[in-house]
Design a protein around this motif. Structure first.
Motif, PDB file in Angstrom:
ATOM      1  N   TRP A 427       9.002  55.678  37.707  1.00 14.02           N
ATOM      2  CA  TRP A 427       8.468  55.068  38.915  1.00 14.02           C
ATOM      3  C   TRP A 427       9.598  54.830  39.907  1.00 14.02           C
ATOM      4  N   LEU A 428       9.241  54.764  41.175  1.00 15.55           N
ATOM      5  CA  LEU A 428      10.167  54.350  42.227  1.00 15.55           C
ATOM      6  C   LEU A 428       9.404  53.360  43.087  1.00 15.55           C
ATOM      7  N   ASP A 429       9.911  52.125  43.197  1.00 16.85           N
ATOM      8  CA  ASP A 429       9.174  51.182  44.031  1.00 16.85           C
ATOM      9  C   ASP A 429      10.087  50.470  45.015  1.00 16.85           C
ATOM     10  N   TYR A 430       9.454  50.009  46.085  1.00 14.08           N
ATOM     11  CA  TYR A 430      10.140  49.304  47.163  1.00 14.08           C
ATOM     12  C   TYR A 430       9.410  47.992  47.413  1.00 14.08           C
ATOM     13  N   ARG A 431      10.166  46.893  47.389  1.00 11.66           N
ATOM     14  CA  ARG A 431       9.611  45.581  47.691  1.00 11.66           C
ATOM     15  C   ARG A 431      10.299  45.026  48.938  1.00 11.66           C
ATOM     16  N   ILE A 432       9.501  44.420  49.783  1.00 17.34           N
ATOM     17  CA  ILE A 432      10.013  43.808  51.011  1.00 17.34           C
ATOM     18  C   ILE A 432       9.770  42.312  50.922  1.00 17.34           C
ATOM     19  N   GLN A 433      10.799  41.520  51.169  1.00 17.61           N
ATOM     20  CA  GLN A 433      10.628  40.076  51.145  1.00 17.61           C
ATOM     21  C   GLN A 433      11.561  39.426  52.152  1.00 17.61           C
ATOM     22  N   LYS A 434      11.207  38.226  52.548  1.00 18.46           N
ATOM     23  CA  LYS A 434      12.014  37.492  53.510  1.00 18.46           C
ATOM     24  C   LYS A 434      13.172  36.820  52.802  1.00 18.46           C
ATOM     25  N   GLY A 435      14.391  37.036  53.307  1.00 17.57           N
ATOM     26  CA  GLY A 435      15.563  36.419  52.717  1.00 17.57           C
ATOM     27  C   GLY A 435      15.726  34.968  53.154  1.00 17.57           C
ATOM     28  N   THR A 436      16.593  34.246  52.459  1.00 21.02           N
ATOM     29  CA  THR A 436      16.806  32.834  52.781  1.00 21.02           C
ATOM     30  C   THR A 436      17.483  32.649  54.131  1.00 21.02           C
ATOM     31  N   ASP A 437      18.205  33.678  54.601  1.00 21.70           N
ATOM     32  CA  ASP A 437      18.909  33.567  55.873  1.00 21.70           C
ATOM     33  C   ASP A 437      18.065  34.052  57.045  1.00 21.70           C
ATOM     34  N   GLY A 438      16.795  34.292  56.802  1.00 21.12           N
ATOM     35  CA  GLY A 438      15.918  34.737  57.878  1.00 21.12           C
ATOM     36  C   GLY A 438      15.856  36.242  58.029  1.00 21.12           C
ATOM     37  N   GLN A 439      16.761  36.967  57.366  1.00 24.60           N
ATOM     38  CA  GLN A 439      16.707  38.418  57.423  1.00 24.60           C
ATOM     39  C   GLN A 439      15.673  38.942  56.423  1.00 24.60           C
ATOM     40  N   THR A 440      15.392  40.232  56.519  1.00 24.04           N
ATOM     41  CA  THR A 440      14.438  40.874  55.626  1.00 24.04           C
ATOM     42  C   THR A 440      15.202  41.615  54.534  1.00 24.04           C
ATOM     43  N   GLU A 441      14.762  41.448  53.300  1.00 23.24           N
ATOM     44  CA  GLU A 441      15.418  42.115  52.184  1.00 23.24           C
ATOM     45  C   GLU A 441      14.540  43.242  51.659  1.00 23.24           C
ATOM     46  N   LEU A 442      15.148  44.394  51.439  1.00 21.48           N
ATOM     47  CA  LEU A 442      14.471  45.536  50.830  1.00 21.48           C
ATOM     48  C   LEU A 442      15.067  45.764  49.447  1.00 21.48           C
ATOM     49  N   ILE A 443      14.198  45.824  48.431  1.00 20.75           N
ATOM     50  CA  ILE A 443      14.640  46.063  47.057  1.00 20.75           C
ATOM     51  C   ILE A 443      14.087  47.412  46.607  1.00 20.75           C
ATOM     52  N   GLN A 444      14.975  48.300  46.255  1.00 25.41           N
ATOM     53  CA  GLN A 444      14.603  49.644  45.784  1.00 25.41           C
ATOM     54  C   GLN A 444      14.863  49.694  44.278  1.00 25.41           C
ATOM     55  N   ARG A 445      13.830  50.061  43.517  1.00 27.27           N
ATOM     56  CA  ARG A 445      13.973  50.056  42.060  1.00 27.27           C
ATOM     57  C   ARG A 445      13.425  51.338  41.462  1.00 27.27           C
ATOM     58  N   ALA A 446      14.262  52.030  40.714  1.00 24.56           N
ATOM     59  CA  ALA A 446      13.828  53.188  39.926  1.00 24.56           C
ATOM     60  C   ALA A 446      13.711  52.731  38.477  1.00 24.56           C
ATOM     61  N   VAL A 447      12.587  53.071  37.837  1.00 15.99           N
ATOM     62  CA  VAL A 447      12.345  52.680  36.448  1.00 15.99           C
ATOM     63  C   VAL A 447      11.996  53.929  35.649  1.00 15.99           C
ATOM     64  N   PHE A 448      12.590  54.070  34.477  1.00 21.37           N
ATOM     65  CA  PHE A 448      12.325  55.234  33.632  1.00 21.37           C
ATOM     66  C   PHE A 448      12.131  54.783  32.197  1.00 21.37           C
ATOM     67  N   PHE A 449      10.986  55.157  31.619  1.00 21.16           N
ATOM     68  CA  PHE A 449      10.726  54.925  30.207  1.00 21.16           C
ATOM     69  C   PHE A 449      11.006  56.238  29.480  1.00 21.16           C
TER      70      PHE A 449
END
Length: 487
Positions: A427-449
């Motif tokens: 899988w490859l997923d992207y999560r978007i969330q608001k950071g504590t400093d007011g900026q936007t954080e993008l998290i990119q995660r590759a998962v392999f079983f």
């Protein structure tokens, strides 16, 4: 107001037929194995959804209850040895439910075929029609190649015509076929719901003319403004070799290519125009092949393809457990996690994420992504030629190259499940969330079983590729979002 039930509503044709039936004022009930796949279709709120398996008599009975008409628009394009038995079991469950629930009319979309010996897939489709016809009034419509934006037949012709200027081809390129434009196929199907009385008969449907497959490719090239391919029919190309060749050159995976190639071994033309006595042709007349190609290309250029063969034919079933699960107990999991912050908004980041794949090639190292797609094709997988249904937006279940959209939450999450050939699940997923400093954080995660030793070796073999491509990918996504912010 009649109640119409539709199987295959998440498929290429069913997904286009449902809104036509709604537009005619019918109440519509649809059947699907996974109701979540219909979450993003524009007509979801206007239909009743029955979730289940076609081999489950109770689920099929629920679909047929109080229905005046049932469309049977499903068939297997698998090359597994079990597909004939599966198709028979599904048809028998439908036949039993239609009989017990008192369905007035079944409508089944089958394939044009000659008399005599047939390929295994065509023979199975004919057998399904016979099973349904033995239980209830069944109107069987037999169609050849369906030509429209996103159809498997159109994509096969398109890629064969565009990729190879000189084409060694099997002898079946000289066979004749009578293609039908998707709009005309839908015209006949939708009209079945308005017939004054039940019909129990088989009819051929098709466009105004027949062609050889070689002519189809040459006409496509003319319409698309390409140089006409030179086609050499070679007797040495067996169906097995031809399916490998079609798999390599087109977006079709080997299983689907094998099914289509088997069906191309015969002339597939209409035996009669008796259908005109039951359903009049469209008021503007039947669409010829050249015009059907023009319309398909216009839809693609306008980024307005409503359904696609790729969405309708998943290569793999949804995998469990999902990488979103908090506990992956019992599974060895390799991960590659990258983070980046930006002043761009969640909406701007999500807009960029929806352009992943296809022509954007994941925003980094296009040559490496194309090489990975080619390797998958050589292994019999889908490769990267499936592209995307839309250039700018995604919906749940959509495909992009060898990925399928498994989770999609606006401005929050995009998860892609790999359908490439590999010794494990990815899988490859992207999560978007608001950071504590007011900026936007993008998290990119590759998962392999990984699956066994081969899977573990595979992960470490591609690790240098990941080390190069993943940091550049997330950085370029953020950069594109910030450029959007500046604009």
């Amino acid at each position: 107001m009649s109640l119409v039930a539709v199987t295959g509503a998440s498929g290429y044709i069913g997904g286009r037929l449902v809104p036509l039936l709604l537009g005619k004022g019918h109440r519509v009930r649809v059947f699907t194995r996974d109701a979540q796949r219909l979450r993003d279709v524009p007509w979801r709120g206007q239909v009743e959804v029955v979730e289940g398996d076609l081999q489950d008599p109770s689920a099929v009975a629920k679909l047929c209850k109080d229905a005046d008409l049932v469309y049977y628009l499903v068939h297997s394009m698998s090359s597994t040895r079990q597909f004939t038995a599966q198709e028979k079991a599904c048809a028998q469950a439908m036949a039993q439910a239609a009989r017990e629930q008192g369905v007035n009319q079944l409508v089944y979309l089958s394939g044009l075929h000659p008399a005599g010996a047939l390929s295994e897939h065509l023979a199975s489709r004919v057998a399904v029609g016979e099973i349904l016809s033995a239980s209830a009034n069944t109107l069987v419509l037999q169609a050849g190649l369906v030509i429209g934006s996103g159809s498997a037949s159109f994509e096969m012709v398109r890629h064969l015509s565009e990729v190879l200027p000189v084409m060694p081809a099997p002898r079946w390129v000289l066979n004749r076929v009578q293609p039908i434009a998707i709009r005309d196929a839908l015209h006949y199907l939708a009209a079945c719901a308005d017939l004054p009385r039940p019909v129990h008969k088989t009819y051929d449907i098709g466009g105004p003319s027949s062609y050889t497959y070689a002519q189809l490719m040459k006409i496509y090239a003319q319409v698309a403004g390409l140089r006409e391919p030179k086609i050499w029919a070679l007797p040495l190309l067996t169906p097995r070799l031809a399916s490998h060749w079609v798999n390599l050159v087109t977006p079709l995976p080997r299983t689907l290519a094998s099914s289509l190639v088997q069906s191309l071994q015969h002339d597939c033309v209409m035996g009669s125009r008796e259908i005109d006595e039951l359903i009049a042709p469209p008021a503007e007349g039947l669409c010829d092949y050249r015009r059907a190609v023009q319309l398909a290309l216009e839809k693609m250029d306008a980024d307005a393809v409503p359904t696609s063969w790729a969405t309708a034919h998943p290569v793999t079933a949804p995998a469990e457990p999902l990488p979103s699960d908090p506990d992956w107990s019992g599974h060895k999991a390799y991960t590659d996690i990258r983070r980046a912050t930006t002043t761009a908004t969640e909406a701007q980041l999500f807009s960029v994420l929806q352009r992943l794949g296809g022509e954007s090639t994941y925003f980094a190292f296009p040559g490496l992504w194309k090489l990975r797609g080619l390797l998958d094709k050589l292994a019999g997988g889908v490769g990267s030629r499936r592209g995307r249904r839309s250039h700018s937006t995604l919906a749940l279940g959509d495909v992009m190259d060898w990925w399928r959209v498994e989770a999609l939450e606006e401005n929050r999450l995009l998860r892609l499940r790999a359908e490439m050939r590999a010794p494990g699940r990815a899988w490859l997923d992207y999560r978007i969330q608001k950071g504590t400093d007011g900026q936007t954080e993008l998290i990119q995660r590759a998962v392999f079983f990984p699956r066994g030793l081969a899977g573990r070796c595979y992960w470490w073999a591609v690790y240098p590729f990941h080390a190069a491509i993943f940091p550049a990918t997330i950085a370029n996504i953020v950069r594109a979002a910030q450029k959007h912010e500046a604009d």
